[in-house]
Structure formats: C-alpha cells, structure tokens
Design an enzyme around this catalytic site. Structure first.
Site, PDB file in Angstrom:
ATOM      1  N   ASP A  16       0.797  -1.235   0.000  1.00 20.78           N
ATOM      2  CA  ASP A  16       0.000   0.000   0.000  1.00 20.78           C
ATOM      3  C   ASP A  16       0.832   1.289   0.000  1.00 20.78           C
ATOM      4  OD1 ASP A  16      -2.098  -1.759   0.157  1.00 20.78           O
ATOM      5  OD2 ASP A  16      -2.578  -1.344   2.253  1.00 20.78           O
ATOM      6  N   ARG A  21     -14.678   0.750 -25.332  1.00 24.96           N
ATOM      7  CA  ARG A  21     -15.317   0.659 -24.012  1.00 24.96           C
ATOM      8  C   ARG A  21     -14.667   1.594 -22.992  1.00 24.96           C
ATOM      9  NH1 ARG A  21     -15.839  -5.910 -23.561  1.00 24.96           N
ATOM     10  NH2 ARG A  21     -17.732  -6.069 -24.797  1.00 24.96           N
TER      11      ARG A  21
HETATM   12  O1  F6P Z   1      -2.497  -4.087   3.045  1.00 25.60           O
HETATM   13  C1  F6P Z   1      -2.398  -4.785   1.849  1.00 25.60           C
HETATM   14  C2  F6P Z   1      -3.763  -5.088   1.294  1.00 25.60           C
HETATM   15  O2  F6P Z   1      -3.613  -5.840   0.100  1.00 25.60           O
HETATM   16  C3  F6P Z   1      -4.674  -3.896   1.058  1.00 25.60           C
HETATM   17  O3  F6P Z   1      -4.360  -3.211  -0.122  1.00 25.60           O
HETATM   18  C4  F6P Z   1      -6.030  -4.528   1.079  1.00 25.60           C
HETATM   19  O4  F6P Z   1      -7.002  -3.599   1.506  1.00 25.60           O
HETATM   20  C5  F6P Z   1      -5.879  -5.633   2.110  1.00 25.60           C
HETATM   21  O5  F6P Z   1      -4.486  -5.890   2.219  1.00 25.60           O
HETATM   22  C6  F6P Z   1      -6.593  -6.925   1.750  1.00 25.60           C
HETATM   23  O6  F6P Z   1      -6.392  -7.805   2.796  1.00 25.60           O
HETATM   24  P1  F6P Z   1      -6.800  -9.358   2.780  1.00 25.60           P
HETATM   25  O7  F6P Z   1      -5.827 -10.075   1.887  1.00 25.60           O
HETATM   26  O8  F6P Z   1      -6.667  -9.776   4.191  1.00 25.60           O
HETATM   27  O9  F6P Z   1      -8.180  -9.413   2.240  1.00 25.60           O
END
Ligand code: F6P
Length: 324
Positions: A128, A163
């Site tokens: 992130d 699209r």
């Molecule tokens: O923090 C990394 C991340 O991939 C975020 O971008 C996302 O919101 C979250 O983890 C998803 O988490 P999980 O794999 O637990 O659903």
C-alpha cells in the site's frame, strides 16, 4: 543481543523473502543466532519458531509471498494472547525481533514493547505504500508494475471494443498504487481517497472525452479506499447518466499482492533487512527501518503508524492535464 527472530505479518508483499534473507544472513554476519517465526504473531503465540541458517534462505530472493507465511492474529490483540507470545519469546531466549509488516503489525509490536520490553525493529512491508518514514514500502513497486501490466492488457480490449473500463486497484486507505499505475497506464481519470472526487466530475470528464476528442475508450482507475464508493458503484452511476457508454468493471484484487519482486523491491528488502538487524544491535526498539532520499532512517512506530504519508496531489493535476 545474541538471538533474534524475524517474522512476516499482515498482508504478504513481494520482496518479503529478500528481506528475510537479509535478516538471516545479516544476523549471521554479525554473529547472531537467527530464528524465524511462522505465521507472524499467531506463530509467536503458538511457539512456532525455527532456527534459520544461511542455506535456508538460498534461492528465495526472486520469490513472491513469504517463506515464513503470514497471518493477521486476532489473539495477539488481546492481553492474554500477548502474554502467551511473551512466554514463548522467553522460552526461546529471543532478545530482539524483526517484524516485516505494516500498520497493524507495528501497532502490535509497540504494545508488546510497552508491556514486556521486547525490542522490535520493523521493516515497512506492504504493497500500500502508506507508511510514514519511508519513501517506498516493500512490495509497492512490484504491485504497481503488476497493476500496470493488467491495465495495459485491459486497454487492448477497451480500445478494440470502444469501451470505458473502471479498474479498481488495492491500497486500503491509500491512493499510491492507483496514482502511479494510473499515470503509467495513461488513465483518463484516477480516483483516490486523498483527493475529493464528485460523481458529476467523473461524468463530465467522460462525456467531454467522447464529445471533444472523439475518444472511443477510456480507463478510470479507482483506489479501493475511494470515498465515492467502489468501482462498481461509480460505474453504475456513470452508466445511469451516460447510457450510451459501453462500460465494464474489473477489480484487480490479490493479483497485485503476488509475483516475482521487481529489482527495486529486492534491493529494498535487502537493504531494510540488514538495517533492521543493525538497528537491533545498536539498541533501537519500536522503530521502523525505511529509506528516505536513498538513506536508511529509523522512524518511531508511533510516527510511522499515526502520521499520514501525504500523496502528492499534483499528480492528480498531471492526470487531468495529460488526459485532454
Ligand atoms: O495491506 C495490503 C492489502 O492488500 C490492502 O491493499 C487490502 O485492503 C488488504 O491488504 C486486503 O487484505 P486481505 O488479503 O486480508 O483481504
């Protein structure tokens, strides 16, 4: 400091293996014994510790995921869970921890230090890129390039079929993946939580694009934390206002978390892994190792977690100008 343990926690990120390798080999270089903890705080509570040697981290630098596995532990959020974890740390004679993870993982490490005095140095490991105290987090560059590759492919279809594609990318509350992959992918619109968007603005931009430039296809990148809603909600609204558009929605999802780390993430993981070991040896605790302006810096967990890393909103202006 004689014996340290390394673990990965929270969402996996490409480059974590490079970092584990650096912690293990860096630790051995400085004469330490290095243990790996399987499944982060969950494994700490359950006593899932394994002695690491140099050979165990051979041939992993190029692999995505984490050989130590990862988990989000609810039990570690409780006092009872942390007490069990501490008993295991004591039983295994661990003097310091390297935690490769994000926000939630460092919050746990901070509380653990306050309660039991076990020093932890963190490595910013999350796709992130939302941690204050480092220009880039581990996995971000790979995730952006994975998203970009997907966007390029989707653009082929968008163009062939005239699209409009709404593509949702990860980032929890942060628009970093969206902005960089959006600019790299030539998106007409990038929607991020750091910048206020309106439905009217999106509709107007897309209407304008078809009117004035006779553009037949468009790409809209939506960060998962976008305040107007997810890509489906936004696409539905646009469709209700511009029914003549042929709209599709794609959520890139967990594809962004996997895959071979880029050269940048391998270098970052290697540098930060060694920096974490050196930080522990120097007596640091409750800090995150990061890289700012190509220099290793240690930022207190409190700042890394609670200070907001600003997204350069000039980049939104760049998107707007380049999409005319
Ligand atoms: O923090 C990394 C991340 O991939 C975020 O971008 C996302 O919101 C979250 O983890 C998803 O988490 P999980 O794999 O637990 O659903």
């Amino acid at each position: 400091m004689k014996r340290i343990a390394v673990f990965t926690s929270g969402g996996d990120a490409p480059g974590m293996n490079a970092c584990i390798r650096a912690v293990v080999r860096g630790g051995i270089y400085y004469g330490l014994e290095v243990y790996g903890i399987i499944r982060g705080y969950k494994g700490m509570i359950e006593g899932d510790f394994i002695k690491m040697d140099s050979k165990m981290v051979s041939n992993i630098i190029q692999r995505g995921g984490t050989i130590l596995k990862s988990a989000r532990s609810e039990e570690f959020r409780t006092k009872v869970g942390r007490e069990k974890a501490y008993q295991q740390i004591k039983a295994h004679h661990i003097d310091g921890l390297v935690c490769i993870g994000g926000n939630g993982s460092f919050t746990g490490a901070e509380i653990f230090y306050q309660e039991y005095g076990v020093p932890t140095v963190g490595v910013a490991g999350t796709i992130d890129n939302d941690l204050y105290g480092t220009d880039y987090t581990l996995g971000y560059d790979t995730a952006v390039n994975t998203a970009l590759d997907a966007i390029d492919k989707i653009r082929d279809t968008a163009d062939s079929h005239d699209r409009v594609f709404f593509i949702e990318v990860m980032g929890r509350d942060s628009g970093y993946i969206a902005i960089q992959s959006g600019i790299g992918g030539g998106a007409e619109i990038v929607m991020v939580p750091e910048n206020p968007d309106t439905f009217e603005g999106v509709v107007e931009t897309l209407a304008q694009a078809t009117r004035s430039t006779r553009r037949s296809s468009s790409i809209v990148i939506v960060a998962e934390g976008e305040e107007l809603g997810n890509a489906h909600t936004i696409a539905e609204h646009v469709k209700s206002k511009l029914p003549y558009l042929d709209i599709r929605v794609t959520n890139l999802g967990h594809i962004q978390r996997g895959g071979k780390p880029t050269a940048i993430d391998r270098l970052l993981g290697s540098r930060l892994g060694l920096a974490a070991v050196e930080g522990l040896i120097e007596g640091r605790a409750c800090v995150m190792a990061g890289i700012v302006n190509d220099k290793v810096v240690y930022t207190p967990f409190g700042d890394a977690i609670r200070k907001k890393k600003p997204l350069n909103t000039d980049l939104i202006k760049l998107v707007n100008i380049l999409s005319i």
